[in-house]
Design an enzyme around this catalytic site. Structure first.
Site, PDB file in Angstrom:
ATOM      1  N   SER A 156       0.857  -1.195   0.000  1.00 26.35           N
ATOM      2  CA  SER A 156       0.000   0.000   0.000  1.00 26.35           C
ATOM      3  C   SER A 156       0.886   1.235   0.000  1.00 26.35           C
ATOM      4  O   SER A 156       2.018   1.199   0.511  1.00 26.35           O
ATOM      5  CB  SER A 156      -0.873   0.020   1.261  1.00 26.35           C
ATOM      6  OG  SER A 156      -1.509   1.280   1.395  1.00 26.35           O
ATOM      7  N   TYR A 169      -1.795  -1.115  10.212  1.00 26.55           N
ATOM      8  CA  TYR A 169      -1.834  -1.365   8.766  1.00 26.55           C
ATOM      9  C   TYR A 169      -0.556  -0.826   8.097  1.00 26.55           C
ATOM     10  O   TYR A 169       0.062  -1.496   7.277  1.00 26.55           O
ATOM     11  CB  TYR A 169      -3.083  -0.681   8.204  1.00 26.55           C
ATOM     12  CG  TYR A 169      -3.362  -0.892   6.740  1.00 26.55           C
ATOM     13  CD1 TYR A 169      -3.796  -2.122   6.257  1.00 26.55           C
ATOM     14  CD2 TYR A 169      -3.222   0.154   5.831  1.00 26.55           C
ATOM     15  CE1 TYR A 169      -4.083  -2.305   4.909  1.00 26.55           C
ATOM     16  CE2 TYR A 169      -3.507  -0.016   4.480  1.00 26.55           C
ATOM     17  CZ  TYR A 169      -3.942  -1.249   4.028  1.00 26.55           C
ATOM     18  OH  TYR A 169      -4.227  -1.424   2.698  1.00 26.55           O
TER      19      TYR A 169
END
Ligand SMILES: NC(=O)c1ccc[n+]([C@@H]2O[C@H](COP(=O)([O-])OP(=O)(O)OC[C@H]3O[C@@H](n4cnc5c(N)ncnc54)[C@H](OP(=O)(O)O)[C@@H]3O)[C@@H](O)[C@H]2O)c1
Length: 263
Positions: A156, A169
C-alpha cells in the site's frame, strides 16, 4: 561494441500469460477480483482463493463466461496449516502455480494507544504473516519444480506515509515492502521474481461509501495531487508488467500507483 539483434515482440506477446497458472488470494472482492479477471483475460488459468467461496464461484462463472479458465479454493491466509492444501488444489486444477498475487488483506482502524492486542495481531497476521507464509509456500514449490515464477505482493502507499488510526496497517504494509526485497534477494537464484504494488486510494466496495461523503471528497482533493480516486483498472498495467515476461528483469521492487498521494 557487440549489438545484439534481439527479436522484437508485440506488446500483446510480451504481456501474454497463456498457459500460466496464477493464484490470487483475496479474490472474492475489490482489487483481488479485478486482478483475477485481468490475469484470466490475458491468458492465465486463475485459481481464486479466499474465505467466501460463494463469491469466488460467482467470479469463476464470470471469468468462464468471458472465455477464461478459473478454479476456486477456500483459503484463510492466517491458517498456516491450510496453505499447502490450497496449492495442492490449484495444482490439481491447472498444474504448478507460477504466478502468485498475494493480495488478501484488511485494515482495523484504531489509535495506537487504544489498539487491542487482538486487533494488532489480526492486521499483522493477515497483512504480513499471511503474505509471508503464502509466498514461502509458493516459492518452495516454484523452486522445487525448477520453473521459477513471479510473486506480486499487494502492499500500500501507506507503507511510505502514515495516517492516524492506520498504524498497524502502515507497519504491516511497510513490512511487506521490506519482505518483498528480502524475498527478491533470496529467491532470485531459483528464478523467482518478487515485487510489490503499493496502491493509493482505489475505489472498491469497502470504501466507496466513505469516498462519496463530503469528508471523503475533501480528503481526495486535499491529499491526492491528481485529485481523483484510483479505479481498479488503474492497477492493470502494473500487475501485468510484474506478472509477465515484460518484467523479466524486475525483482525486489515496490511500485507505487497512487496518483501522487505519497508526494
Ligand atoms: N482499496 C484500496 O484503496 C487499497 C489501497 C492500498 C492497498 N490495498 C490492499 O489491496 C488488497 C485488497 O484490498 P481491497 O481494497 O480489495 O479490500 P477488500 O475488498 O476488503 O478485499 C479484501 C480481500 O481479502 C480477503 N481476505 C481478508 N482476510 C483474509 C484471510 N484471512 N484469508 C483470505 N482472504 C482474506 C477477502 O476475502 P474473504 O473475506 O472472502 O476471505 C477479500 O477478498 C489488500 O491487501 C489491501 O490492503 C487496497
Amino acid at each position: 561494441m557487440v549489438i545484439k539483434n534481439t527479436a522484437m515482440k508485440s506488446a500483446n506477446a510480451l504481456f501474454d500469460l497463456t498457459g500460466r497458472t496464477a493464484l490470487v488470494t483475496g479474490a472474492s472482492s475489490g482489487l483481488g477480483w479485478r486482478f483475477a479477471e485481468v490475469l484470466a483475460a490475458n491468458g492465465a488459468n486463475v485459481v481464486l482463493a479466499a474465505r467466501r467461496v460463494e463469491r469466488l464461484e460467482s467470479l469463476k462463472a464470470a471469468i468462464e463466461q468471458s472465455g477464461g479458465r478459473a478454479a476456486c479454493v477456500a483459503l484463510d491466509v492466517t491458517d498456516q496449516s491450510a496453505i499447502p492444501a490450497a496449492f495442492d488444489a490449484a495444482e490439481a486444477a491447472f498444474g504448478p502455480v507460477d504466478i502468485l498475487i498475494n493480495n488478501a488483506g484488511l485494515a482495523v482502524e484504531a489509535m495506537l494507544m487504544d489498539m487491542s492486542a487482538e486487533d494488532w495481531r489480526k492486521v499483522l497476521g493477515t497483512d504480513l504473516d499471511g503474505v509471508f507464509f503464502v509466498g514461502q509456500e509458493a516459492a518452495r514449490r516454484m523452486s522445487a519444480n525448477g520453473n521459477g515464477g513471479s510473486i506480486v505482493n499487494i502492499a500500500s502507499a501507506i507503507a511510505f506515509k502514515v495516517g492516524k488510526t492506520l498504524g498497524a496497517y502502515a507497519a504491516a504494509k511497510a513490512g511487506v515492502v521490506q519482505l518483498t526485497k528480502a524475498m527478491g534477494l533470496e529467491f532470485a537464484s531459483s528464478n523467482i521474481r518478487v515485487n510489490a504494488i503499493c496502491p493509493g486510494y482505489i475505489e472498491t466496495e469497502i470504501n466507496s461509501d466513505f469516498f462519496a461523503t463530503e469528508r471523503g471528497q475533501q480528503m481526495i482533493q486535499r491529499t491526492v495531487p491528481m485529485k481523483r480516486l484510483g479505479d481498479t483498472q488503474d492497477l492493470d498495467g502494473t500487475l501485468l508488467l510484474l506478472a509477465s515476461e515484460a518484467g523479466a528483469f524486475i525483482t525486489g521492487t515496490s511500485i507505487i500507483v497512487d496518483g501522487g498521494l505519497v508526494l
